[in-house]
Write an enzyme that holds these catalytic residues in place. Structure first.
Site, short mmCIF file in Angstrom:
data_model
loop_
_atom_site.label_atom_id
_atom_site.label_comp_id
_atom_site.label_asym_id
_atom_site.label_seq_id
_atom_site.Cartn_x
_atom_site.Cartn_y
_atom_site.Cartn_z
N ARG A 46 -7.45 13.20 6.08
CA ARG A 46 -7.16 11.81 5.71
C ARG A 46 -8.36 10.90 5.99
NH1 ARG A 46 -5.06 7.69 2.78
NH2 ARG A 46 -4.24 6.00 4.06
N LYS A 74 -10.11 -0.24 -2.91
CA LYS A 74 -9.93 -1.14 -1.78
C LYS A 74 -10.84 -0.67 -0.65
CE LYS A 74 -5.38 -0.44 -1.61
NZ LYS A 74 -3.99 -0.58 -1.09
N SER A 94 -2.20 0.59 -4.95
CA SER A 94 -2.84 1.77 -4.35
C SER A 94 -4.21 2.07 -4.93
CB SER A 94 -1.93 2.99 -4.57
OG SER A 94 -2.50 4.16 -4.05
N ASN A 95 -5.00 2.79 -4.14
CA ASN A 95 -6.25 3.37 -4.64
C ASN A 95 -5.98 4.56 -5.55
OD1 ASN A 95 -8.24 1.71 -3.51
ND2 ASN A 95 -8.35 2.88 -1.61
N ASP A 127 0.86 -1.17 0.00
CA ASP A 127 0.00 0.00 0.00
C ASP A 127 0.91 1.23 0.00
OD1 ASP A 127 -2.48 1.59 0.54
OD2 ASP A 127 -1.43 1.96 2.43
N ASN A 147 -2.96 0.18 7.02
CA ASN A 147 -4.40 0.41 7.17
C ASN A 147 -5.14 -0.89 7.49
OD1 ASN A 147 -4.35 3.27 6.27
ND2 ASN A 147 -3.67 2.37 4.34
N THR A 173 1.53 3.90 4.29
CA THR A 173 2.42 2.76 4.49
C THR A 173 3.84 3.08 4.04
OG1 THR A 173 0.57 1.23 4.19
CG2 THR A 173 2.79 0.30 4.01
N TYR A 197 -0.23 5.12 0.38
CA TYR A 197 -0.57 6.21 1.29
C TYR A 197 -0.70 5.70 2.73
CZ TYR A 197 -1.75 8.86 -2.95
OH TYR A 197 -1.71 9.49 -4.16
N PHE A 217 -8.23 -1.65 7.47
CA PHE A 217 -9.28 -2.00 6.50
C PHE A 217 -8.69 -2.71 5.29
CE2 PHE A 217 -7.97 2.00 4.51
CZ PHE A 217 -8.06 1.70 3.16
N ASP A 218 -7.49 -2.33 4.90
CA ASP A 218 -6.81 -2.91 3.75
C ASP A 218 -6.34 -4.33 4.07
OD1 ASP A 218 -5.75 -2.97 1.19
OD2 ASP A 218 -4.06 -1.64 1.64
N SER A 246 0.47 -3.27 4.54
CA SER A 246 -0.30 -2.04 4.71
C SER A 246 -0.36 -1.62 6.16
CB SER A 246 -1.74 -2.24 4.18
OG SER A 246 -2.50 -1.06 4.32
#
Length: 227
Positions: free
Chosen positions: A44, A154, A121-122, A8, A180, A12, A10, A182-183, A178
């Site tokens: 963010r 994602k 990445s998104n 990931d 995140n 990470t 952003y 959620f990821d 990651s």
């Protein structure tokens, strides 16, 4: 251990709160410079919320638009009254955010060890390529895989399937890296392995009964584990 490590970007590899100094300067005119850290956090959080909501609605826009809309919302919510020129400046700063201090050295260790690394990445491919290049770390990645290629975000399972299809790897041979939760949960739900980069010891993991395969404090710790 892994055929592919999909990083990931952003939060990470890249520090999304690297914009705080610029926020302090831009908010100083309105005597609200002390709100810079809170502004960054809310910006963010709202950026991610907008991507989730648009994903559920089937109303895709590029991730950069989610970022811009989140900036506008945060400005209204905190009543900071940023001028349009300040907002454009902050969006430009977001395109050249810094990498975390250990990112380059950790990636060097992994590539020297023969590990295949990709950025995942998104963000659009163009945005991610530019971000990694200006941070001086693009050379460490075999490829950039963007959720924009299928117009999803994602943690939609289709995004993780797209990663595997693009790289032609099996789920068991693919690791998401990651910061995140959620990821990480999204990747595990899609059958991938996942490592959580827990950059803050105060950060909790979502209590969904889905755990990361590995938890590390930063990318140096990840490289050490894999070496």
């Amino acid at each position: 251990m892994a055929t592919v490590l999909a990083f990931d970007v952003y939060g990470t590899l890249i520090d999304t709160h690297g914009v705080v100094t610029e926020l302090e300067a831009r908010l100083a005119a309105s005597a609200k410079g002390e709100q810079a850290a809170e502004f960054s956090r809310r910006w963010r959080d709202k950026q991610l919320e907008y991507s989730f909501r648009r994903g559920l609605m089937g109303a895709y826009v590029p991730f950069g638009q989610c970022t811009r809309e989140a900036l506008e919302f945060t400005d209204r919510a905190l009543q900071t009254r940023l001028a349009d020129v300040d907002k454009e400046h902050l969006m430009a700063v977001y395109a050249r955010l810094p990498a975390f201090a250990e990112t380059a050295s950790a990636l060097q260790r992994l590539t020297r060890a023969g590990v295949r690394c990709v950025a995942f990445s998104n963000g659009t491919r163009e945005a991610v390529e530019g971000l990694l290049t200006q941070a001086g770390i693009r050379e460490h990645f075999d490829d950039v895989v963007s959720a924009d290629e299928i117009k999803r975000f994602k943690p939609d399972p289709a995004v993780y399937a797209h990663l595997r299809n693009r790289l032609e790897v099996a789920p068991g041979d693919t690791w998401l890296i990651s910061s995140n939760p959620f990821d990480v949960i999204g990747a595990r739900h899609a059958g991938l392995h996942a490592a959580w980069v827990r950059r803050s010891l105060d950060a909790p993991f979502d209590p969904w009964g889905v755990e990361p395969d590995m938890t590390v404090t930063d990318l140096d710790a990840l490289a050490e584990r894999l070496e």
